[in-house]
Design an enzyme around this catalytic site. Structure first.
Site, PDB file in Angstrom:
ATOM      1  N   ASN A 208       0.852  -1.197   0.000  1.00 20.08           N
ATOM      2  CA  ASN A 208       0.000   0.000   0.000  1.00 20.08           C
ATOM      3  C   ASN A 208       0.885   1.242   0.000  1.00 20.08           C
ATOM      4  O   ASN A 208       2.103   1.141  -0.050  1.00 20.08           O
ATOM      5  CB  ASN A 208      -0.958  -0.024   1.200  1.00 20.08           C
ATOM      6  N   ASP A 277      -4.233  -6.247   4.614  1.00 19.27           N
ATOM      7  CA  ASP A 277      -5.277  -7.128   5.166  1.00 19.27           C
ATOM      8  C   ASP A 277      -5.205  -8.525   4.542  1.00 19.27           C
ATOM      9  O   ASP A 277      -5.624  -9.491   5.165  1.00 19.27           O
ATOM     10  CB  ASP A 277      -6.653  -6.514   4.922  1.00 19.27           C
ATOM     11  N   LYS A 287       9.282 -16.767 -10.862  1.00 19.13           N
ATOM     12  CA  LYS A 287       8.518 -15.672 -11.465  1.00 19.13           C
ATOM     13  C   LYS A 287       7.343 -16.237 -12.272  1.00 19.13           C
ATOM     14  O   LYS A 287       7.542 -17.154 -13.091  1.00 19.13           O
ATOM     15  CB  LYS A 287       9.448 -14.863 -12.376  1.00 19.13           C
ATOM     16  N   ASP A 304      -4.797 -10.291  12.344  1.00 18.68           N
ATOM     17  CA  ASP A 304      -5.055  -8.930  12.837  1.00 18.68           C
ATOM     18  C   ASP A 304      -4.152  -8.707  14.053  1.00 18.68           C
ATOM     19  O   ASP A 304      -4.446  -9.161  15.161  1.00 18.68           O
ATOM     20  CB  ASP A 304      -6.533  -8.737  13.195  1.00 18.68           C
ATOM     21  N   ILE A 305      -3.028  -8.020  13.823  1.00 16.42           N
ATOM     22  CA  ILE A 305      -1.996  -7.866  14.861  1.00 16.42           C
ATOM     23  C   ILE A 305      -2.557  -7.100  16.064  1.00 16.42           C
ATOM     24  O   ILE A 305      -2.380  -7.489  17.217  1.00 16.42           O
ATOM     25  CB  ILE A 305      -0.755  -7.146  14.283  1.00 16.42           C
ATOM     26  N   PHE A 322      -4.688   3.033  14.718  1.00 22.03           N
ATOM     27  CA  PHE A 322      -5.009   4.060  13.733  1.00 22.03           C
ATOM     28  C   PHE A 322      -6.135   3.515  12.865  1.00 22.03           C
ATOM     29  O   PHE A 322      -6.239   2.292  12.682  1.00 22.03           O
ATOM     30  CB  PHE A 322      -3.791   4.361  12.850  1.00 22.03           C
ATOM     31  N   LYS A 336     -13.959   0.259  15.113  1.00 25.47           N
ATOM     32  CA  LYS A 336     -12.652  -0.413  15.266  1.00 25.47           C
ATOM     33  C   LYS A 336     -12.171  -0.337  16.713  1.00 25.47           C
ATOM     34  O   LYS A 336     -11.571  -1.282  17.237  1.00 25.47           O
ATOM     35  CB  LYS A 336     -11.608   0.198  14.328  1.00 25.47           C
ATOM     36  N   LYS A 340     -11.607  -3.933  18.296  1.00 25.75           N
ATOM     37  CA  LYS A 340     -10.205  -4.316  18.562  1.00 25.75           C
ATOM     38  C   LYS A 340      -9.827  -4.071  20.024  1.00 25.75           C
ATOM     39  O   LYS A 340      -8.654  -4.215  20.393  1.00 25.75           O
ATOM     40  CB  LYS A 340      -9.260  -3.570  17.615  1.00 25.75           C
TER      41      LYS A 340
HETATM   42  O1  PMT Z   1       2.850   6.063   6.567  1.00 27.92           O
HETATM   43  P1  PMT Z   1       2.261   7.377   6.089  1.00 27.92           P
HETATM   44  O2  PMT Z   1       2.474   7.586   4.613  1.00 27.92           O
HETATM   45  O3  PMT Z   1       2.702   8.537   6.942  1.00 27.92           O
HETATM   46  O4  PMT Z   1       0.665   7.269   6.240  1.00 27.92           O
HETATM   47  C1  PMT Z   1       0.095   7.237   7.506  1.00 27.92           C
HETATM   48  C2  PMT Z   1      -1.042   6.210   7.591  1.00 27.92           C
HETATM   49  C3  PMT Z   1      -2.174   6.647   6.667  1.00 27.92           C
HETATM   50  C4  PMT Z   1      -0.551   4.817   7.191  1.00 27.92           C
HETATM   51  C5  PMT Z   1      -1.504   6.202   9.110  1.00 27.92           C
HETATM   52  O5  PMT Z   1      -1.917   7.472   9.465  1.00 27.92           O
HETATM   53  C6  PMT Z   1      -2.646   5.200   9.317  1.00 27.92           C
HETATM   54  O6  PMT Z   1      -3.810   5.493   9.148  1.00 27.92           O
HETATM   55  N1  PMT Z   1      -2.281   3.957   9.723  1.00 27.92           N
HETATM   56  C7  PMT Z   1      -3.212   2.802   9.845  1.00 27.92           C
HETATM   57  C8  PMT Z   1      -3.459   2.187   8.491  1.00 27.92           C
HETATM   58  C9  PMT Z   1      -4.399   0.990   8.563  1.00 27.92           C
HETATM   59  O7  PMT Z   1      -3.968  -0.088   8.306  1.00 27.92           O
HETATM   60  O8  PMT Z   1      -5.623   1.250   8.980  1.00 27.92           O
HETATM   61  P2  PMT Z   1      -6.818   0.174   9.095  1.00 27.92           P
HETATM   62  O9  PMT Z   1      -8.010   1.006   9.394  1.00 27.92           O
HETATM   63  O10 PMT Z   1      -6.822  -0.726   7.921  1.00 27.92           O
HETATM   64  O11 PMT Z   1      -6.419  -0.693  10.359  1.00 27.92           O
HETATM   65  C10 PMT Z   1      -6.826  -0.370  11.692  1.00 27.92           C
HETATM   66  C11 PMT Z   1      -5.711  -0.688  12.663  1.00 27.92           C
HETATM   67  O12 PMT Z   1      -5.473  -2.101  12.698  1.00 27.92           O
HETATM   68  C12 PMT Z   1      -4.387  -0.047  12.363  1.00 27.92           C
HETATM   69  O13 PMT Z   1      -3.805   0.402  13.577  1.00 27.92           O
HETATM   70  C13 PMT Z   1      -3.550  -1.163  11.757  1.00 27.92           C
HETATM   71  O14 PMT Z   1      -2.167  -1.009  12.055  1.00 27.92           O
HETATM   72  C14 PMT Z   1      -4.116  -2.375  12.468  1.00 27.92           C
HETATM   73  N2  PMT Z   1      -4.080  -3.633  11.669  1.00 27.92           N
HETATM   74  C15 PMT Z   1      -4.701  -3.711  10.464  1.00 27.92           C
HETATM   75  C16 PMT Z   1      -4.710  -4.912   9.767  1.00 27.92           C
HETATM   76  C17 PMT Z   1      -4.048  -6.024  10.332  1.00 27.92           C
HETATM   77  N3  PMT Z   1      -4.012  -7.173   9.691  1.00 27.92           N
HETATM   78  N4  PMT Z   1      -3.445  -5.918  11.522  1.00 27.92           N
HETATM   79  C18 PMT Z   1      -3.442  -4.752  12.198  1.00 27.92           C
HETATM   80  O15 PMT Z   1      -2.880  -4.661  13.289  1.00 27.92           O
END
Ligand code: PMT
Length: 394
Positions: A208, A277, A287, A304-305, A322, A336, A340
């Site tokens: 991403n 995800d 390849k 989901d960490i 975040f 969320k 979570k």
């Molecule tokens: O890195 P930059 O370019 O500065 O951009 C910043 C950012 C946009 C990446 C940051 O501000 C941000 O929003 N980070 C979270 C991105 C994200 O994965 O969001 P989500 O809504 O999909 O996930 C929710 C939370 O679950 C996040 O804290 C994520 O780290 C966590 N997660 C998600 C999926 C997963 N499999 N395991 C997780 O722990």
């Protein structure tokens, strides 16, 4: 600009690394920090007062007995004005003088007269660094002042070893650490940052747009505020932050492993990483060749960490997630927060101009179980300060 208006007095002494201090001054002045410079007699052999005066827009001081200067009692006024005195490069000579309490020029008297913190950054030939008399003097200086040690590398004299001035970006960061209030002193903080990379075959991957800027800003700010910081980062183009335990990972599974290595030791955990995800069900060993037909990739969901941390973290620790959203920002983030089991979630709309991925700024809302603070657009560093201020208040 959190450090705007601070006063730094830089004492430059007579070492070849003196020229690098011009770059440091540029960084400080760009952040609107006021810089006054004292040159020793030997430093004037390496950098000119005109260069320094042009960079700082301030008079440059070297003469203890100048008539322009002395009505204000120069060493006392500089000693009182400084929020921090930085001596860089600090030669073996200045370290020996300070260790012995000698005050025979403007810099040594200013250091002796100040109640402000003083940061020494020695730089010299490796044999001078290893000299036992110098080391004894340095030990004495360390009892009373902060010392940022030189790094190992190729020295100006051609020798290889310890004695090289640290990178100016790292010195700039150390200055910010010295100037900061220790809001979370001694706390152990874990930050995740950047994207994860999920490999399809040896040459392709799913990922991403995360640059890591948000997470790195959080890590730097936590360090400035006194924390012991571990940063677990996916691949980014950013410089490894100074003074931080850095763990480089690629995939979500790697990040999961790294996070859980010592999860119970952390007091604050902030997941700013954009974890993919989904990952390919199976990575191809070779390849994947074009076949002239369409290609279907089977994806499976990644662990989901954050959800896993919420179950296994240390009791009493703070967990912050975040939420990267493109619609219904607050509602989706609140979901969320509950799903979570987080203490706080920082919601950002990644479609909004100046927010989210790659830019240096962000507009976010900080949401807790009984908290909703909508913040204006600001730098990612300023947002990091707001996050620590708010979660520390409880
Ligand atoms: O890195 P930059 O370019 O500065 O951009 C910043 C950012 C946009 C990446 C940051 O501000 C941000 O929003 N980070 C979270 C991105 C994200 O994965 O969001 P989500 O809504 O999909 O996930 C929710 C939370 O679950 C996040 O804290 C994520 O780290 C966590 N997660 C998600 C999926 C997963 N499999 N395991 C997780 O722990």
């Amino acid at each position: 600009m959190i450090f705007k208006g601070k006063n730094i007095v830089i004492g430059i002494t007579g070492g070849i690394a003196a020229y690098k201090i011009c770059d440091l001054i540029r960084l400080l002045v760009k952040d609107e920090i006021n810089v006054d410079v004292i040159l020793t007699k030997a430093a004037k052999e390496f950098v000119t007062p005109l260069t320094i005066q042009t960079l700082t827009s301030n008079p440059v001081y070297w003469d203890m007995f100048s008539v322009d200067f002395e009505p204000k009692i120069g060493h006392i006024s500089l000693a009182q004005k400084a929020d921090l005195i930085v001596v860089a490069p600090a030669t073996a000579d200045i370290i020996a003088k300070v260790a012995s309490g000698i005050c025979d020029d403007l810099l040594t008297t200013t250091i002796c007269a100040t109640k402000s913190p003083v940061l020494f950054i020695p730089s010299m030939n490796v044999n001078m660094w290893d000299n036992p008399i110098f080391q004894e003097n340095l030990c004495k200086v360390k009892k009373f002042y902060k010392v940022m040690e030189p790094v190992e590398g190729l020295l100006a004299c051609g020798d290889y070893g310890k004695g090289k001035l640290p990178d100016v970006e790292d010195i700039f960061e150390e200055i910010k650490i010295c100037l900061s209030k220790k809001l979370i002193d001694g706390k152990r903080v874990l930050i995740t940052a950047g994207p994860t990379v999920e490999e399809i075959d040896p040459v392709r991957y799913i990922s991403n747009y995360s640059s890591g800027k948000m997470g790195y800003a959080l890590a730097k700010v936590a360090k400035r505020l006194g924390a012991d910081v571990t940063l677990i980062s996916g691949p980014t183009a950013l410089r490894k932050p100074y003074g931080i335990n850095f763990v480089s990972i690629k995939s979500a599974d790697d990040m999961h492993r790294a996070v859980f290595k010592d999860i119970k030791s952390f007091d604050i955990i902030i997941m700013a990483a954009a974890v993919a995800d989904y990952k390919p069900m199976k990575k191809a060993d070779k390849k994947i060749k074009k076949s002239g037909k369409s290609l279907t990739l089977d994806l499976v969901q990644n662990v989901d960490i954050l959800k896993d941390i919420s179950v296994k973290r240390k009791k009493g620790s703070l967990l912050v997630g975040f939420a990267a959203e493109t619609e219904s920002l607050i509602e989706n983030a609140q979901k969320k927060l509950i799903e979570k089991n987080l203490d706080y979630i920082v919601a950002n709309d990644v479609k909004e101009e100046g927010s989210g991925f790659q830019v240096d700024t962000n507009r976010a809302a900080i949401i807790g179980k009984n908290l909703l603070v909508k913040l204006p657009l600001m730098s990612k560093e300023d947002l990091a300060y707001k996050i620590f201020e708010l979660i520390n208040k409880g």
